[in-house]
Scaffold this motif. Structure first.
Motif, short mmCIF file in Angstrom:
data_model
loop_
_atom_site.label_atom_id
_atom_site.label_comp_id
_atom_site.label_asym_id
_atom_site.label_seq_id
_atom_site.Cartn_x
_atom_site.Cartn_y
_atom_site.Cartn_z
N LEU A 1 -52.75 42.66 -15.97
CA LEU A 1 -52.06 41.38 -15.94
C LEU A 1 -53.02 40.22 -16.11
O LEU A 1 -54.17 40.27 -15.65
N TRP A 2 -52.52 39.16 -16.74
CA TRP A 2 -53.29 37.91 -16.88
C TRP A 2 -52.44 36.77 -16.35
O TRP A 2 -51.26 36.63 -16.69
N TYR A 3 -53.04 35.98 -15.47
CA TYR A 3 -52.40 34.79 -14.91
C TYR A 3 -53.02 33.57 -15.60
O TYR A 3 -54.09 33.11 -15.20
N PRO A 4 -52.39 33.06 -16.66
CA PRO A 4 -52.99 31.98 -17.44
C PRO A 4 -53.23 30.69 -16.67
O PRO A 4 -54.17 29.95 -16.96
N SER A 5 -52.39 30.41 -15.68
CA SER A 5 -52.53 29.14 -14.95
C SER A 5 -53.87 29.01 -14.24
O SER A 5 -54.40 27.91 -14.08
N ASN A 6 -54.46 30.14 -13.82
CA ASN A 6 -55.78 30.07 -13.18
C ASN A 6 -56.78 31.03 -13.85
O ASN A 6 -57.85 31.26 -13.31
N ASP A 7 -56.41 31.55 -15.02
CA ASP A 7 -57.26 32.42 -15.83
C ASP A 7 -57.81 33.60 -15.04
O ASP A 7 -58.99 33.91 -15.09
N VAL A 8 -56.92 34.29 -14.32
CA VAL A 8 -57.29 35.45 -13.52
C VAL A 8 -56.68 36.69 -14.18
O VAL A 8 -55.54 36.67 -14.62
N VAL A 9 -57.47 37.76 -14.23
CA VAL A 9 -57.01 39.05 -14.74
C VAL A 9 -57.01 40.02 -13.57
O VAL A 9 -57.93 40.02 -12.75
N SER A 10 -55.97 40.86 -13.50
CA SER A 10 -55.90 41.84 -12.43
C SER A 10 -55.28 43.13 -12.95
O SER A 10 -54.68 43.17 -14.02
N VAL A 11 -55.44 44.17 -12.15
CA VAL A 11 -54.79 45.44 -12.42
C VAL A 11 -53.91 45.74 -11.21
O VAL A 11 -54.39 45.75 -10.08
N GLN A 12 -52.63 45.96 -11.47
CA GLN A 12 -51.67 46.25 -10.40
C GLN A 12 -51.25 47.71 -10.51
O GLN A 12 -50.93 48.19 -11.59
N VAL A 13 -51.25 48.39 -9.36
CA VAL A 13 -50.88 49.80 -9.30
C VAL A 13 -49.69 49.95 -8.37
O VAL A 13 -49.70 49.45 -7.25
N VAL A 14 -48.65 50.64 -8.85
CA VAL A 14 -47.48 50.96 -8.03
C VAL A 14 -47.31 52.47 -8.08
O VAL A 14 -47.08 53.04 -9.15
N ASP A 15 -47.46 53.12 -6.93
CA ASP A 15 -47.28 54.56 -6.82
C ASP A 15 -46.00 54.82 -6.04
O ASP A 15 -45.98 54.75 -4.82
#
Length: 85
Positions: free
Chosen positions: A23-37
């Motif tokens: 995921l990329w959050y353009p408003s604060n230029d943050v990239v993350s990886v989200q995991v749902v198991d």
């Protein structure tokens, strides 16, 4: 991340109840990886830092979670295996 931030999904994969999203959050230029198991009933998100390689984290989120000291992917302690004599 905050629910009000618009999010762009850059990559997604799903297999056997496990979903991983880059995921990329353009408003604060943050990239993350989200995991749902869904099988384990577990969710976590790794916010990437300056030196992180987004596709590596996307491909191996549990390894990166372990490097950061997160206790994920482990069976609940209530179900500890006891050796049988």
């Amino acid at each position: 991340m905050t629910a009000s931030s618009p999010t762009r999904e850059l990559a997604h994969r799903a297999t056997d109840g496990l979903e991983v999203a880059l995921l990329w959050y353009p408003s604060n230029d943050v990239v993350s990886v989200q995991v749902v198991d869904a099988r384990a009933g577990e969710t976590f998100e790794l916010v990437l830092g300056e030196g992180d390689r987004p596709l590596d984290v996307f491909r191996h989120p549990y390894a990166y979670a372990a490097l950061r000291g997160l206790d994920v992917g482990q069976p609940p302690s209530a179900f500890e295996l006891v050796p049988v004599a």
